[in-house]
Motif scaffolding. Structure first.
Motif, PDB file in Angstrom:
ATOM      1  N   ASP A  56       0.822  -1.209   0.000  1.00  0.00           N
ATOM      2  CA  ASP A  56       0.000   0.000   0.000  1.00  0.00           C
ATOM      3  C   ASP A  56       0.859   1.264   0.000  1.00  0.00           C
ATOM      4  O   ASP A  56       2.026   1.233  -0.392  1.00  0.00           O
ATOM      5  CB  ASP A  56      -0.987  -0.045   1.173  1.00  0.00           C
ATOM      6  CG  ASP A  56      -0.276  -0.251   2.508  1.00  0.00           C
ATOM      7  OD1 ASP A  56       0.891   0.179   2.626  1.00  0.00           O
ATOM      8  OD2 ASP A  56      -0.868  -0.852   3.436  1.00  0.00           O
ATOM      9  N   PHE A  57       0.285   2.390   0.470  1.00  0.00           N
ATOM     10  CA  PHE A  57       1.017   3.661   0.399  1.00  0.00           C
ATOM     11  C   PHE A  57       2.201   3.724   1.366  1.00  0.00           C
ATOM     12  O   PHE A  57       2.959   4.686   1.327  1.00  0.00           O
ATOM     13  CB  PHE A  57       0.067   4.843   0.640  1.00  0.00           C
ATOM     14  CG  PHE A  57      -0.858   5.116  -0.519  1.00  0.00           C
ATOM     15  CD1 PHE A  57      -0.351   5.530  -1.749  1.00  0.00           C
ATOM     16  CD2 PHE A  57      -2.232   4.966  -0.380  1.00  0.00           C
ATOM     17  CE1 PHE A  57      -1.197   5.793  -2.825  1.00  0.00           C
ATOM     18  CE2 PHE A  57      -3.088   5.227  -1.453  1.00  0.00           C
ATOM     19  CZ  PHE A  57      -2.561   5.634  -2.680  1.00  0.00           C
ATOM     20  N   ARG A  58       2.363   2.716   2.227  1.00  0.00           N
ATOM     21  CA  ARG A  58       3.582   2.689   3.035  1.00  0.00           C
ATOM     22  C   ARG A  58       4.794   2.439   2.139  1.00  0.00           C
ATOM     23  O   ARG A  58       5.933   2.644   2.560  1.00  0.00           O
ATOM     24  CB  ARG A  58       3.483   1.608   4.126  1.00  0.00           C
ATOM     25  CG  ARG A  58       2.561   2.001   5.272  1.00  0.00           C
ATOM     26  CD  ARG A  58       2.334   0.846   6.216  1.00  0.00           C
ATOM     27  NE  ARG A  58       1.514  -0.196   5.603  1.00  0.00           N
ATOM     28  CZ  ARG A  58       1.130  -1.320   6.211  1.00  0.00           C
ATOM     29  NH1 ARG A  58       1.517  -1.552   7.460  1.00  0.00           N
ATOM     30  NH2 ARG A  58       0.370  -2.201   5.601  1.00  0.00           N
ATOM     31  N   VAL A  59       4.528   1.983   0.926  1.00  0.00           N
ATOM     32  CA  VAL A  59       5.614   1.750  -0.028  1.00  0.00           C
ATOM     33  C   VAL A  59       5.857   3.042  -0.812  1.00  0.00           C
ATOM     34  O   VAL A  59       4.947   3.538  -1.505  1.00  0.00           O
ATOM     35  CB  VAL A  59       5.232   0.620  -1.011  1.00  0.00           C
ATOM     36  CG1 VAL A  59       6.331   0.441  -2.055  1.00  0.00           C
ATOM     37  CG2 VAL A  59       4.952  -0.666  -0.272  1.00  0.00           C
ATOM     38  N   ASP A  60       7.062   3.587  -0.711  1.00  0.00           N
ATOM     39  CA  ASP A  60       7.392   4.804  -1.471  1.00  0.00           C
ATOM     40  C   ASP A  60       7.241   4.528  -2.958  1.00  0.00           C
ATOM     41  O   ASP A  60       7.680   3.481  -3.441  1.00  0.00           O
ATOM     42  CB  ASP A  60       8.853   5.208  -1.206  1.00  0.00           C
ATOM     43  CG  ASP A  60       9.013   5.863   0.151  1.00  0.00           C
ATOM     44  OD1 ASP A  60       7.987   6.275   0.738  1.00  0.00           O
ATOM     45  OD2 ASP A  60      10.163   5.919   0.628  1.00  0.00           O
ATOM     46  N   SER A  67      -1.070   5.252  -6.951  1.00  0.00           N
ATOM     47  CA  SER A  67      -2.517   5.024  -6.840  1.00  0.00           C
ATOM     48  C   SER A  67      -2.790   3.556  -6.526  1.00  0.00           C
ATOM     49  O   SER A  67      -1.963   2.676  -6.821  1.00  0.00           O
ATOM     50  CB  SER A  67      -3.243   5.440  -8.124  1.00  0.00           C
ATOM     51  OG  SER A  67      -2.757   4.708  -9.235  1.00  0.00           O
ATOM     52  N   ILE A  68      -3.963   3.330  -5.925  1.00  0.00           N
ATOM     53  CA  ILE A  68      -4.361   1.957  -5.540  1.00  0.00           C
ATOM     54  C   ILE A  68      -5.860   1.803  -5.811  1.00  0.00           C
ATOM     55  O   ILE A  68      -6.654   2.698  -5.498  1.00  0.00           O
ATOM     56  CB  ILE A  68      -4.110   1.695  -4.028  1.00  0.00           C
ATOM     57  CG1 ILE A  68      -2.632   1.933  -3.670  1.00  0.00           C
ATOM     58  CG2 ILE A  68      -4.527   0.280  -3.646  1.00  0.00           C
ATOM     59  CD1 ILE A  68      -2.311   1.733  -2.184  1.00  0.00           C
ATOM     60  N   SER A  69      -6.226   0.657  -6.398  1.00  0.00           N
ATOM     61  CA  SER A  69      -7.658   0.365  -6.565  1.00  0.00           C
ATOM     62  C   SER A  69      -8.066  -0.718  -5.575  1.00  0.00           C
ATOM     63  O   SER A  69      -7.361  -1.726  -5.425  1.00  0.00           O
ATOM     64  CB  SER A  69      -7.950  -0.100  -7.998  1.00  0.00           C
ATOM     65  OG  SER A  69      -7.006  -1.061  -8.437  1.00  0.00           O
TER      66      SER A  69
END
Ligand code: PLP
Length: 420
Positions: free
Chosen positions: A228-232, A236-238
């Protein structure tokens, strides 16, 4: 004049009878007979979903000035998904009609970012593993962007080196899936996102299948690779709600790391006689039903409910995977990272698609896929109730199919989606 396909009006009672009659041959998904397409966390969740849906089915989310209720509900749904995906404070998103629309918009957003950067818009491409969802091909076809599919590694995960080699000046987007649909494994998101960052590209994580499950598996204490957004570098994510969120069909969310990136998915025009027209996604008019259903089910289940249904689906998926793994005529393609799995035939005498036909006759509906020819199970909370009988039917159907294949020397085929 009367039109032959319509004729005179019928009563509501007759209409209801006819609707029920038409569904006579539909797969009994409420009873756990479908390992694809439909999801159930039980009759109580379904009742909440359907009640909320019908209350708002005819409201129009195109303009929430008229329906502030829908703005409120959609906002809360999106905020929940921003939380699930560990979005930073800058994060922002919109509800979509599901995975396909989210993926279309992720590709469109990558192209619009290129436009914002005043860089050439011809000869664009996206780089993605062969396992990434077919809707990305649709996006490429709709937006005239080339799809550069890169063969997956032996463990079915994205091959990083090959993805790196496929990037050029026209590349606008890298895609990772968590998990990918065909074999149910998670791509190396951290590495793919780092590659995207090094090349100043968008990186979309397709967590349409895994967004809810992986969130709650982590809460349950399982070691889950970061997705998820913890990954630099993830831009975007669906996350689909009409899958493992157990809400009514027509509900997904596309979230972005920043509002600026989110603006790349939206559309505004004044170039007609009807005033300013703005929309966040592909649809214009859109039913309030899916929004209300998503809001209601998410609040009905809550964190504890999602933990419970996720634990149940995961345990069932692992039990079925282990049975398949031990069966001498079947080949489990990968240990599931979430709740999706697929298996091929490990026996020359067993045609895997004929096995699907045989299971269908017994009331089970599985997806057929390939290459390689394989069957797919999307295991969800309802399957806990039917797992034992499914495994018994599977074993019987294998024996029967082997003997039928011998007798008739025939093969079967099928497809994931249909046109008519
Ligand atoms: C990983 C993944 N992404 C996207 C989609 C497309 O979602 P939808 O069918 O809701 O448009 C699916 C559907 O199964 C999927 O498995």
């Amino acid at each position: 004049m009367t039109f032959p396909h319509l004729g005179p009006g019928r009563s509501q009672g007759v209409i209801e009878e006819e609707l029920e009659a038409m569904r006579a041959n539909d797969v009994a998904w409420r009873d756990g007979r479908a390992f694809t397409l439909a999801y159930s966390a039980g009759p109580d969740v379904l009742a909440v979903a359907q009640d909320a849906y019908q209350r708002f089915a005819n409201e129009n989310a195109l303009n929430t000035d008229a329906f502030p209720s829908l703005r409120l509900m959609a906002g809360e749904v999106v905020n929940t998904v921003l939380g699930w995906t560990h979005a930073p404070a800058t994060g922002a998103g919109f509800m979509t009609s599901g995975g396909t629309e989210s993926l279309l918009l992720a590709v469109r957003a990558a192209r619009e970012r290129r436009r914002r950067q005043n860089r050439p818009l011809s000869g664009l491409n996206i780089v993605l593993p062969t396992s990434a969802h077919a809707a990305l091909e649709k996006a490429c076809s709709y937006f005239d962007v080339a799809s550069r599919r890169v063969a997956v590694a032996a463990d079915w995960r994205a091959n990083l080196g090959a993805m790196q080699d496929a990037i050029d000046d026209g590349t606008i987007l890298l895609v990772a899936s968590a998990p990918q649909y065909p074999q149910g494994v998670i791509d190396p998101v951290t590495e793919i996102a780092a590659l995207a960052m090094a090349n100043d590209l968008n990186c979309h994580v397709d967590a349409c299948m895994g967004g809810v499950t992986l969130t709650y598996l982590e809460q349950l204490g399982e070691a889950v690779a970061l997705w998820d957004f913890r990954v630099d570098g993830v831009t975007s994510i669906s996350v689909d709600l009409h899958k493992y969120g157990y809400t009514s069909k027509g509900a997904g969310v596309l979230v972005h790391r920043t509002k600026e990136l989110r603006a790349d998915q939206t559309f505004v025009t004044q170039n007609w006689l009807g005033g300013t027209y703005g929309s966040s996604g592909i649809l214009g008019t859109k039913s309030g039903g899916p929004i209300a259903s998503a809001w209601a089910v998410m609040h009905y289940l809550g964190d504890d409910g999602y933990k419970r249904v996720t634990a149940s689906a995961r345990a069932t998926a692992l039990a079925i995977a282990s049975h398949i793994d031990e069966h001498s005529s079947l080949l489990l393609l990968a240990q599931p990272d979430a709740t999706l799995l697929s298996f091929a035939s490990n026996d020359d005498r067993l045609d895997i698609f004929m096995l699907a036909d045989n299971l269908r006759r017994r009331g089970w509906y599985l997806d057929r896929q390939g290459p390689p020819p394989a069957l797919h199970l999307t295991v969800n909370a309802i399957h806990d109730k039917v797992m034992t009988i499914f495994i018994e039917d599977l074993d019987r159907a294998i024996d029967e199919t082997i003997s039928d294949c011998r007798k008739n020397n025939t093969t079967a085929s099928g497809s994931y989606g249909t046109i008519e």
